[in-house]
Enzyme design. Structure first.
Site, mmCIF file in Angstrom:
data_model
loop_
_atom_site.group_PDB
_atom_site.id
_atom_site.type_symbol
_atom_site.label_atom_id
_atom_site.label_comp_id
_atom_site.label_asym_id
_atom_site.label_seq_id
_atom_site.Cartn_x
_atom_site.Cartn_y
_atom_site.Cartn_z
ATOM 1 N N HIS A 17 0.806 -1.272 -0.129
ATOM 2 C CA HIS A 17 0.172 0.065 -0.007
ATOM 3 C C HIS A 17 1.041 1.232 0.022
ATOM 4 C CE1 HIS A 17 -3.419 -2.655 2.564
ATOM 5 N NE2 HIS A 17 -3.747 -2.411 1.168
ATOM 6 N N LYS A 41 -18.522 -6.542 6.758
ATOM 7 C CA LYS A 41 -16.922 -7.171 7.026
ATOM 8 C C LYS A 41 -16.512 -6.969 8.432
ATOM 9 C CE LYS A 41 -12.964 -7.299 3.841
ATOM 10 N NZ LYS A 41 -12.486 -6.704 2.931
ATOM 11 N N ARG A 90 -1.427 -6.018 -8.777
ATOM 12 C CA ARG A 90 -0.231 -6.663 -8.268
ATOM 13 C C ARG A 90 -0.028 -7.806 -9.494
ATOM 14 N NH1 ARG A 90 -3.095 -7.881 -2.606
ATOM 15 N NH2 ARG A 90 -4.966 -8.014 -4.267
ATOM 16 N N SER A 127 -3.192 -7.681 2.915
ATOM 17 C CA SER A 127 -3.368 -7.477 4.220
ATOM 18 C C SER A 127 -3.964 -8.877 4.797
ATOM 19 C CB SER A 127 -4.483 -6.385 4.345
ATOM 20 O OG SER A 127 -4.181 -5.270 4.037
HETATM 21 O O1 PNS Z 1 -8.456 -2.866 0.001
HETATM 22 P P1 PNS Z 1 -9.852 -3.285 -0.707
HETATM 23 O O2 PNS Z 1 -10.670 -4.048 0.253
HETATM 24 O O3 PNS Z 1 -9.407 -4.306 -1.801
HETATM 25 O O4 PNS Z 1 -10.699 -1.842 -1.286
HETATM 26 C C1 PNS Z 1 -11.457 -2.235 -1.976
HETATM 27 C C2 PNS Z 1 -12.273 -0.734 -2.232
HETATM 28 C C3 PNS Z 1 -12.335 -0.129 -0.847
HETATM 29 C C4 PNS Z 1 -11.530 0.142 -3.098
HETATM 30 C C5 PNS Z 1 -13.812 -0.897 -2.837
HETATM 31 O O5 PNS Z 1 -14.225 -1.891 -2.093
HETATM 32 C C6 PNS Z 1 -14.636 0.215 -2.651
HETATM 33 O O6 PNS Z 1 -14.314 1.253 -3.405
HETATM 34 N N1 PNS Z 1 -15.559 0.159 -2.101
HETATM 35 C C7 PNS Z 1 -16.647 1.113 -1.818
HETATM 36 C C8 PNS Z 1 -17.815 0.760 -2.176
HETATM 37 C C9 PNS Z 1 -18.075 1.067 -3.698
HETATM 38 O O7 PNS Z 1 -17.793 2.123 -4.020
HETATM 39 N N2 PNS Z 1 -18.372 0.072 -4.382
HETATM 40 C C10 PNS Z 1 -18.525 0.002 -5.993
HETATM 41 C C11 PNS Z 1 -17.226 -0.114 -6.786
HETATM 42 S S1 PNS Z 1 -17.747 -0.029 -8.194
#
Ligand code: PNS
Length: 160
Positions: A17, A41, A90, A127
């Site tokens: 990150h 979650k 990644r 993570s």
């Molecule tokens: O670290 P992560 O869990 O892979 O991050 C995922 C994240 C937080 C970037 C993604 O789940 C997100 O943007 N969630 C917010 C909800 C949202 O906007 N969902 C629609 C995405 S198209």
């Protein structure tokens, strides 16, 4: 003024990150690290703990701030006038889902997504793997910022 967001769960922040955040900080005038609050979650660290760790590890970057968000990323970005999300890729396994999210976000609000290829050193790093390895006392010292290590150990030592 070019602004971007680096969104994620950061449970906990890893060196992968930080690599993405630091590269975004070189390319943009302002970087907002946005920590998702996801009540559905379960997480190892609370949102406040994740934010505090991020603030400490990003303290050396004067153009990086850390905030939390709930709901859609596009709404967070619209409220703050942020036109771009920066995310790390990644491996090819990330690509499918990341592309779907990028296209959905663009459709919803015009939010663009810029992908940076993570350093090969971090291509396997997440993570969730850090949490799993640390749960069984595996060595994650090269994978997370130093200040995360004692917090991981302390949290995992607590009865769940
Ligand atoms: O670290 P992560 O869990 O892979 O991050 C995922 C994240 C937080 C970037 C993604 O789940 C997100 O943007 N969630 C917010 C909800 C949202 O906007 N969902 C629609 C995405 S198209």
């Amino acid at each position: 003024m070019h602004r971007c967001v680096c969104p994620g769960s950061f449970d906990p922040v890893t060196n992968g990150h930080l690599d993405v955040i630091s590269r975004a900080a070189r390319l943009f005038d302002e970087v907002v690290v946005a920590v998702l609050v996801n009540d559905k979650k379960s997480s190892l660290f609370t949102t406040d703990e994740r934010i505090e760790m991020l603030r400490q590890v990003c303290a050396g970057y004067s153009n990086v701030t850390v905030e939390s968000f709930q709901g859609l990323l596009v709404d967070f970005c619209r409220d703050r006038g942020i036109p771009v999300a920066v995310k790390g890729l990644r491996a090819v396994t990330d690509f499918d889902y990341e592309l779907q999210m990028a296209q959905m976000n663009h459709r919803l609000s015009g939010l663009d997504t810029f992908f940076v290829a993570t350093k090969p050193d971090y291509s396997y790093l997440s993570s969730s793997l850090v949490r799993e390895v640390a749960t069984y006392a595996g060595d994650v010292s090269a994978l997370v910022p130093d200040l995360v290590l004692p917090r991981l150990a302390a949290r995992l030592a607590q009865p769940s």
